[in-house]
Design an enzyme around this catalytic site. Structure first.
Site, short mmCIF file in Angstrom:
data_model
loop_
_atom_site.label_atom_id
_atom_site.label_comp_id
_atom_site.label_asym_id
_atom_site.label_seq_id
_atom_site.Cartn_x
_atom_site.Cartn_y
_atom_site.Cartn_z
N LYS A 248 0.86 -1.19 0.00
CA LYS A 248 0.00 0.00 0.00
C LYS A 248 0.89 1.24 0.00
O LYS A 248 1.89 1.29 0.72
CB LYS A 248 -0.89 -0.03 1.25
CG LYS A 248 -2.12 0.82 1.15
CD LYS A 248 -3.17 0.39 2.17
CE LYS A 248 -4.41 1.25 2.05
NZ LYS A 248 -5.52 0.76 2.87
N GLU A 334 -19.37 -5.73 10.17
CA GLU A 334 -20.33 -4.99 10.98
C GLU A 334 -21.39 -5.90 11.58
O GLU A 334 -21.84 -5.70 12.71
CB GLU A 334 -21.00 -3.89 10.14
CG GLU A 334 -20.08 -2.72 9.77
CD GLU A 334 -19.15 -3.00 8.61
OE1 GLU A 334 -19.26 -4.07 7.98
OE2 GLU A 334 -18.29 -2.15 8.31
N ARG A 362 -25.52 -2.44 7.15
CA ARG A 362 -25.20 -3.86 6.91
C ARG A 362 -25.72 -4.77 8.01
O ARG A 362 -25.90 -5.95 7.79
CB ARG A 362 -23.68 -4.02 6.93
CG ARG A 362 -23.04 -3.65 5.69
CD ARG A 362 -22.36 -4.82 5.06
NE ARG A 362 -22.18 -4.49 3.68
CZ ARG A 362 -21.08 -4.69 3.02
NH1 ARG A 362 -20.05 -5.26 3.60
NH2 ARG A 362 -21.01 -4.36 1.76
C1 LIG Z 1 -18.84 -2.24 4.88
C2 LIG Z 1 -17.66 -1.31 4.99
N1 LIG Z 1 -17.06 -1.11 6.19
C3 LIG Z 1 -16.01 -0.28 6.28
C4 LIG Z 1 -15.52 0.37 5.20
C5 LIG Z 1 -14.40 1.38 5.35
N2 LIG Z 1 -13.22 0.94 4.59
C6 LIG Z 1 -12.93 1.45 3.38
S1 LIG Z 1 -11.56 0.78 2.71
C7 LIG Z 1 -11.29 -0.15 4.08
C8 LIG Z 1 -10.09 -1.04 4.15
C9 LIG Z 1 -10.04 -1.96 3.01
O1 LIG Z 1 -8.90 -2.72 3.09
P1 LIG Z 1 -8.50 -3.61 1.86
O2 LIG Z 1 -9.69 -4.31 1.33
O3 LIG Z 1 -7.35 -4.46 2.27
O4 LIG Z 1 -8.08 -2.57 0.74
P2 LIG Z 1 -6.79 -1.62 0.71
O5 LIG Z 1 -7.27 -0.25 1.10
O6 LIG Z 1 -5.77 -2.15 1.67
O7 LIG Z 1 -6.34 -1.69 -0.69
C10 LIG Z 1 -12.29 0.06 5.04
C11 LIG Z 1 -12.33 -0.59 6.36
C12 LIG Z 1 -16.17 0.15 3.98
N3 LIG Z 1 -15.80 0.79 2.86
N4 LIG Z 1 -17.22 -0.69 3.90
#
Ligand SMILES: Cc1ncc(C[n+]2csc(CCOP(=O)(O)OP(=O)(O)O)c2C)c(N)n1
Length: 606
Positions: A248, A334, A362
């Site tokens: 990242k 969630e 959710r």
């Molecule tokens: C249902 C839900 N909960 C929380 C989030 C907030 N959120 C956005 S991106 C993220 C992290 C995602 O991590 P990953 O899938 O590993 O993607 P990366 O950003 O590391 O590429 C979170 C928790 C969301 N978008 N949707």
């Protein structure tokens, strides 16, 4: 991308990590005929640049500009919109099945992060895809980061796959073996090597779910990515999971070095990486929540906190510093967060489930079935209530009053300012009779004086902020500041409205509402929520009790019944008629006045 986001703010780290992957996917697949689905969609900026949106990349997240996520209406290269996580495999499976039924062969590729892979929905989809033997390619983009470092057994499992001797060995041997062959054999040899790897490196979990597992491979190395993706595209098999390892924030020092890898940034200086947060003297609501909860937790060992992968977003990272054993980051889960909190509540703990309004959507069945029906005192701290600005309609927290308000026994409060929020945290801590929720918006408070400690509020009681006559404005939430500003203007026009802060939507302060309804000609309700929320509760109560049978004119001011595209928070509220000007205008038009003639009359009187 770096330059654009330095001006617009937005999600940077995730996009930087998939630059090579985006290039590789668009090289190998024939989009938009083939479907590429980015999970969450926050990492799709490189994809947008590559698919005809380069000239508009500087409009990201601005009013009328590009969305910060994938969006069907924006481009034919975005076959599925997102914003919330872990939906891509389900959507991709649906598309793969549709392509079969329609006899229109196409490849469907879902790219999902290791963080998003912590959500149950991803497994529901894989379970289904494996059993159906569907032709679907899932790319697991494993950067060992969610927004915060990922938690849970899956993350440990992926780390074991990546640190396994085969992966480490393959990375080195791939090149050296290939290079020893004559030049014309380099390409086929590499392909064979990459394809063979899948047989050796494990990925048992995914294989058990019916996926053909390939990986782990280096997601920044096109020499590895391109042949693997090509093989996978041409393979005649059921669902395939390609495990790609990325970093990242890759390629931009300040992002690579930051603890959150620049997941979401405000404007920043490209040279130094320093982010510019708008200067403000008022504390953010998130921070007030966290500090208030810490105060309560110091006095009460039963207070525990739950977050679904949002420790910094919810402020619970501060709580974690002081009470590392009383905070639980359950991953992007969630639904589980809510039922897990219910379990703790059933044993006499006092759990605070801090989830943004939009993400709590959710877990609706969990709130109804696991919490409310059993009268379990789970405390819901609902951050980002109302419009959130640049993240747009997928993240707007407009519905919690409507969806929670429908549940019997739920207590629902909205903080009018940061001092009220502190009181509501104290109130929720003390309340053990059933579920209780309190909502507060994104951003800073209005700078009111803060009480040292929160006071426990009487349940279901509002407060009169200012006593007047003729017109009453009943506010629910932080629009109170705009209501007060509107009242100043109305006073200049010779009107002296009564202003009340409802504090509770459920239970409703019926006595207060009856008093306002009986003693005024006009009653406005004002809220940062949708139809079905506060105004609807007020209207139902008044209609059921004959309070609308007389001369009272009632007007509910709320968020309009349409999805409002991303813009600044202030613009969105203006658009909704929920700012000072909108409130004045509704107040006057309901009274049958117009501002110009009132001013003229006032002038004459003087
Ligand atoms: C249902 C839900 N909960 C929380 C989030 C907030 N959120 C956005 S991106 C993220 C992290 C995602 O991590 P990953 O899938 O590993 O993607 P990366 O950003 O590391 O590429 C979170 C928790 C969301 N978008 N949707």
């Amino acid at each position: 991308m770096i330059d654009a986001v330095s001006v617009t703010g937005g999600h940077l780290g995730a996009g930087l990590g998939v630059v090579e992957l985006s290039v590789a996917l668009h090289t190998i697949f024939d989009t938009p005929h083939d479907r590429i689905i980015w999970d969450v969609g926050h990492q799709a900026y490189p994809h947008k640049i590559l698919t005809g949106r380069r000239d508009r990349i500087r409009t990201l997240r601005q009013k009328n500009g590009l969305s910060g996520f994938t969006r069907r209406a924006e481009s034919e290269f975005d076959p599925f919109g997102a914003g919330h996580s872990s939906t891509s495999i389900s959507a991709g499976l649906g598309m793969a099945v549709a392509s079969d039924l329609q006899q229109t062969p196409r490849h469907v590729v879902a790219i999902i992060g290791d963080g998003a892979m912590s959500a149950g929905m991803a497994y529901e989809a894989m379970n289904n895809a494996g059993a159906m033997d569907a032709k679907l390619i899932v790319i697991l983009n494993d950067n060992d980061m969610s927004i915060a470092p990922p938690t849970g057994a899956l993350s440990a499992y992926l780390a074991r796959l990546v640190s396994g001797p085969v992966y480490r060995g393959m990375r080195e041997t791939a090149k050296s073996v290939t290079m020893k062959l004559p030049q014309f054999l380099h390409e086929p040899a590499r392909r064979t090597e990459e394809f063979a790897r899948s047989f050796f490196t494990g990925g048992t979990l995914f294989e058990e779910l019916g996926f053909y597992y390939v990986g782990p491979i280096d997601g920044h190395n096109l020499d590895h990515l391109l042949p693997v993706l090509e093989n996978v595209r041409d393979a005649n098999t059921g669902p395939i999971l390609v495990h790609v390892v990325t970093k990242k924030g890759k390629g931009y020092g300040p992002a690579e070095d930051a603890a959150d890898k620049y997941h979401g940034v405000s404007k920043f200086n490209v040279i130094t990486g320093a982010q510019s947060k708008a200067p403000s003297n008022a504390p953010s609501y998130t921070n007030v929540f966290a500090q208030s909860l810490i105060q309560e937790a110091k006095d009460d060992p039963r207070v525990v906190a739950v977050t679904a992968a949002m420790p910094s977003g919810t402020g619970l990272d501060k709580f974690a510093e002081i009470f590392p054993d009383r905070i639980f980051d359950v991953g992007i889960a969630e639904q589980h967060a809510v039922t897990f909190a219910a379990g703790m509540a059933s044993e006499g703990m006092r759990p605070f489930c801090a989830i943004y309004s939009t993400f709590l959507q959710r877990a609706y069945d969990q709130v109804v079935h696991d919490v409310a029906i059993q009268h379990l005192p789970v405390r819901f701290a609902i951050d980002r209530a109302g419009y959130v600005g640049a993240d747009g309609p997928t993240h707007a927290g407009n519905y919690d009053a409507a969806y929670l308000g429908a549940i019997p026994g739920m207590v629902h409060m909205a903080a009018a300012d940061e001092a009220e929020l502190r009181h509501m945290v104290a109130t929720a801590t003390a309340y053990d009779l059933g579920p209780i929720a309190f909502r507060y918006p994104r951003g800073e408070g209005s700078g009111v004086e803060m009480p040292e400690r929160g006071q426990v509020l009487p349940i279901g009681k509002g407060r009169i902020v200012q006593q007047g006559s003729t017109i009453a404005i009943l506010s629910y939430g932080t629009r109170l500041a705009e209501v007060l500003a509107a009242a100043e203007r109305l006073a200049a026009l010779g009107l002296n409205p009564t202003i009340a802060d409802a504090r509770f939507m459920k239970p409703l302060d019926e006595e207060l509402i009856a008093e306002l309804a009986q003693n005024h000609d006009v009653l406005l309700s004002v809220e940062e929520g949708s139809i079905g929320g506060f105004g609807s509760h007020v209207a139902t109560f008044m209609a059921s009790n004959g309070l609308l049978d007389g001369k009272l004119r009632f007007r509910p001011l709320m968020i309009p019944d349409r999805f409002v595209e991303h813009a600044s928070q202030a613009d969105m509220y203006t658009d909704a008629g929920l700012d000072r000007a909108g409130i004045i205008s509704t107040a006057l038009s309901t009274l049958g006045y117009d501002e110009a003639s009132m001013l003229a009359a006032l002038g004459k009187a003087r």
